[in-house]
Design an enzyme around this catalytic site. Structure first.
Site: not given
Ligand code: RB5
Length: 148
Positions: A10-11, A66-67, A70, A99, A133
């Site tokens: 994403d951005h 992403c940022g 997460i 693993h 395993r």
């Molecule tokens: C975008 O502002 C941000 O929320 C996204 O890149 C990410 O970190 C979400 O988990």
């Protein structure tokens, strides 16, 4: 034949994606699934689309950003057959391959500096799955998640 690696962000991950892409293009067959600028885009949309390309066999493995990494991890791991590992250091990158046979590397564009990000990428690219395993445990992930 060169390994096919897809990349998407994403951005929030865009700047690091561009840097990682430059590195990848030197050694692998790299496909960029966007985003292509700093305009705000919803990570589930762009990362979800890239995961579908992976599962369709268009690429062998995927790097997503992403940022924080997460949100990208959460959406990627909703797809059966995706094993996405959010890595903050070389050790987690190595173990995610040995693993967990992680077929998706997740990086936080607002977390990692460029040097560390490149070292994580290198480790993930060049570490093999141990099998044994760990193969049983990976199969178990699919079985348990399909019977919930
Ligand atoms: C975008 O502002 C941000 O929320 C996204 O890149 C990410 O970190 C979400 O988990």
């Amino acid at each position: 034949m060169k390994e096919k690696i897809g990349i998407a962000s994403d951005h929030g991950g865009f700047d690091l994606k561009e840097l990682i892409k430059t590195k990848l293009m030197k050694t692998v067959d790299c496909t960029d699934y966007g985003t292509n600028n700093h305009d705000s885009v919803d990570y589930p949309v762009v990362i979800g689309a890239a995961c579908k390309k992976l599962l369709a066999g268009e690429v062998d493995r995927l790097v997503i950003l992403c940022g924080t990494g997460i949100g990208a991890s959460i959406i990627a791991n909703r797809f059966s057959g995706v094993r996405a590992a959010l890595c903050h250091d070389e050790f987690t990158a190595e173990m995610s391959r040995r693993h967990n046979n992680a077929n998706v590397l997740v990086l936080g564009g607002r977390i990692l500096g460029p040097d560390l990000a490149e070292r994580i990428l290198e480790k993930w690219l060049h570490t093999e799955f141990e099998g044994g395993r760990h193969e049983r445990r990976i199969n178990s992930i699919e079985e348990i998640s399909q019977n919930q």
